[in-house]
Write a protein that holds these residues in place. Structure first.
Motif, PDB file in Angstrom:
ATOM      1  N   LYS A 252       0.825  -1.212   0.000  1.00  0.00           N
ATOM      2  CA  LYS A 252       0.000   0.000   0.000  1.00  0.00           C
ATOM      3  C   LYS A 252       0.860   1.263   0.000  1.00  0.00           C
ATOM      4  CE  LYS A 252      -4.157  -1.723  -0.024  1.00  0.00           C
ATOM      5  NZ  LYS A 252      -5.070  -1.467  -1.161  1.00  0.00           N
ATOM      6  N   ILE A 256       0.410   4.215  -2.606  1.00  0.00           N
ATOM      7  CA  ILE A 256       0.117   5.581  -2.149  1.00  0.00           C
ATOM      8  C   ILE A 256       1.105   6.567  -2.752  1.00  0.00           C
ATOM      9  CG2 ILE A 256       0.130   7.079  -0.121  1.00  0.00           C
ATOM     10  CD1 ILE A 256      -0.954   4.602   1.458  1.00  0.00           C
ATOM     11  N   SER A 259       0.606   7.109  -6.466  1.00  0.00           N
ATOM     12  CA  SER A 259      -0.602   7.865  -6.797  1.00  0.00           C
ATOM     13  C   SER A 259      -0.350   9.362  -6.830  1.00  0.00           C
ATOM     14  CB  SER A 259      -1.720   7.545  -5.805  1.00  0.00           C
ATOM     15  OG  SER A 259      -1.483   8.145  -4.542  1.00  0.00           O
ATOM     16  N   ASP A 301      -1.974  13.705   2.933  1.00  0.00           N
ATOM     17  CA  ASP A 301      -2.810  12.664   2.334  1.00  0.00           C
ATOM     18  C   ASP A 301      -2.160  11.298   2.475  1.00  0.00           C
ATOM     19  OD1 ASP A 301      -5.094  11.822   0.454  1.00  0.00           O
ATOM     20  OD2 ASP A 301      -3.321  11.122  -0.621  1.00  0.00           O
ATOM     21  N   MET A 302      -0.851  11.221   2.235  1.00  0.00           N
ATOM     22  CA  MET A 302      -0.161   9.940   2.344  1.00  0.00           C
ATOM     23  C   MET A 302      -0.193   9.420   3.777  1.00  0.00           C
ATOM     24  SD  MET A 302       2.985  10.097  -0.431  1.00  0.00           S
ATOM     25  CE  MET A 302       3.890  11.462   0.296  1.00  0.00           C
ATOM     26  N   THR A 304      -2.508  10.074   6.062  1.00  0.00           N
ATOM     27  CA  THR A 304      -3.882   9.659   6.354  1.00  0.00           C
ATOM     28  C   THR A 304      -4.203   8.308   5.741  1.00  0.00           C
ATOM     29  OG1 THR A 304      -4.607  11.967   6.502  1.00  0.00           O
ATOM     30  CG2 THR A 304      -6.308  10.303   6.107  1.00  0.00           C
ATOM     31  N   ARG A 305      -3.792   8.119   4.496  1.00  0.00           N
ATOM     32  CA  ARG A 305      -4.082   6.858   3.814  1.00  0.00           C
ATOM     33  C   ARG A 305      -3.298   5.698   4.416  1.00  0.00           C
ATOM     34  NH1 ARG A 305      -3.505   8.088  -2.466  1.00  0.00           N
ATOM     35  NH2 ARG A 305      -3.782   5.810  -2.555  1.00  0.00           N
ATOM     36  N   SER A 308      -5.345   4.751   7.545  1.00  0.00           N
ATOM     37  CA  SER A 308      -6.652   4.137   7.285  1.00  0.00           C
ATOM     38  C   SER A 308      -6.504   2.780   6.591  1.00  0.00           C
ATOM     39  CB  SER A 308      -7.516   5.073   6.446  1.00  0.00           C
ATOM     40  OG  SER A 308      -6.935   5.302   5.173  1.00  0.00           O
ATOM     41  N   GLU A 309      -5.645   2.698   5.575  1.00  0.00           N
ATOM     42  CA  GLU A 309      -5.499   1.448   4.853  1.00  0.00           C
ATOM     43  C   GLU A 309      -4.714   0.424   5.670  1.00  0.00           C
ATOM     44  OE1 GLU A 309      -4.379   1.950   0.724  1.00  0.00           O
ATOM     45  OE2 GLU A 309      -5.406   3.893   0.640  1.00  0.00           O
TER      46      GLU A 309
END
Length: 416
Positions: A252, A256, A259, A301-302, A304-305, A308-309
């Motif tokens: 992941k 991430i 992306s 953003d990275m 947070t992801r 969560s992931e």
């Protein structure tokens, strides 16, 4: 820049000889250097630098955390100095140029001005920042961080190495604690010359990188709790393999970062697996995810992801997971005026150049908080750094130091 012409250049042989002389101190085992901060080798390198600076007519000041400031006076006693420099400490298996080029390029700048009897309105100060690498005492850029008010001096001095030795005690032991208050000096501007530590300039065939931004950084330590069990006798559906959960999260991390291509990056370099036995399924893993980007919102953003992931993966595998942010700094936008001085110098001198974002942290990233700052980069072979095989050419060193010279004297003001 009126008084100094395009033909003004440093002495490349003298600069190269200085780099090779410094490399004799704290030699590595494979042609590079092991001159870690606050070691006896670091002290020896400092003494050599001080000797060279004093021979060039500069006066040496040292602050209470060991930062060294060698000053060539200007003609205006009220003008703030223009600072140049980097660091002399290395990784345990470091190269001969990382940091050192910036310090000795600054010294060569002064020697050149002396040779040509060029005076500047502003003083010029060549700096060696303590513990930039952070390999012995984390974090990196420690002393410049104290100078810029990012860290407190007490916090920095209490840092300990792998043997439990305290930063402040080691600073005293090698005799390089100065009397100046840390951060009391004021700056007109600062320029840092550095090797790129990446492959872009060489791949693009450019002599000079004009550094416009520094990537921000986020370090998140992730701990996953599974269950230790025998690798041979535990059925596959009944395992709680923390190592497998880590592998899925690292996939992941890759997704991430990709992306947010092309400037975002991410990976885990520090990984501990417990109990780390050949025939035991890992019951616990601890790893640190390093995300970097020149855009703060992308870093956020990275982060947070990842949380969560990562949490979703742990929940699906019936494991506990913990996240702790253990380091980081926001992206840096270097001073427009200083960046323009670097770009203009490269253009005047006829060096091929391109704008570039620094992928690594540097002392200039902290100093940018307290003074107008910019960086100059030169290529390194195959982008290799933090490795004893790190290499540059004499021509690349000359180009970087020439651009540094012209950007600095434009900023410091030549006096006819």
């Amino acid at each position: 820049m009126a008084a100094a012409g395009q033909n003004l250049s440093i002495d490349p042989d003298r600069l190269w000889d200085s780099l090779m002389e410094m490399a004799k101190i704290g030699p590595g085992v494979a042609g590079g250097n092991n001159r870690q901060t606050l070691t006896d080798a670091d002290s020896e390198g400092r003494h050599l630098f001080q000797k060279w600076c004093e021979a060039a007519g500069m006066t040496m000041g040292v602050d209470a955390i060991g930062n060294m400031f060698a000053t060539r006076p200007g003609t205006d006693p009220d003008a703030l100095p223009v600072y140049v420099g980097s660091h002399l400490d290395t990784q345990p298996t470091g190269g001969k140029y990382d940091g050192v080029l910036g310090v000795l390029g600054g010294l060569e700048l002064i020697r050149t001005l002396n040779d040509l009897n060029i005076k500047t309105k502003h003083p010029i100060c060549v700096t060696n920042w303590t513990n930039e690498e952070g390999t012995r005492f984390a974090p990196a850029m420690l002393a410049s961080g104290v100078f810029a008010g990012v860290h407190t001096q007490d916090w920095a001095e209490d840092k300990r190495d792998a043997e439990g030795k305290r930063f402040g005690d080691e600073l005293d032991r090698i005799g390089w604690r100065g009397t100046e208050e840390v951060g009391a000096r004021k700056m007109h501007a600062m320029f840092e010359l550095h090797i790129e530590q990446g492959p872009i300039l060489e791949a693009e065939g450019k002599d000079i990188g004009v550094v416009t931004h520094g990537q921000g950084l986020s370090w998140t330590q992730v701990t996953i709790h599974g269950k230790d069990s025998h690798t041979g006798s535990t059925p596959m559906p009944m395992r709680k393999n923390a190592g497998l959960a880590m592998a899925r999260i690292l996939e992941k991390v890759e997704e991430i970062a990709l992306s947010h291509a092309p400037h975002a990056v991410g990976a885990a370099g520090h990984i501990d697996v417990y109990p780390n036995s050949r025939n035991v399924i890992p019951g616990k893993v601890v790893f640190t995810v390093d995300f970097r980007s020149p855009t703060l919102s992308v870093i956020e953003d990275m982060e947070t992801r990842l949380r969560s992931e990562g949490q979703a993966i742990a929940d699906a595998m019936d494991m506990q997971i913990e996240f702790e942010k253990v380091g980081g700094f926001d992206p840096v936008t270097f001073d427009e005026g200083c960046v323009t001085a670097v770009r203009s110098a490269a253009e005047r001198l006829g060096y091929s150049h391109m704008d570039i974002i620094s992928g690594a942290g540097h002392d200039a990233c902290w100093i940018n908080r307290v003074a107008p700052t910019a960086m100059i980069m030169c290529p390194c072979v195959d982008g290799l750094s933090h490795n004893e095989a790190e290499e540059i050419t004499k021509d690349w060193a000359k180009a970087g130091a020439d651009v540094l010279l012209h950007a600095v004297i434009e900023t410091a003001g030549v006096v006819a």
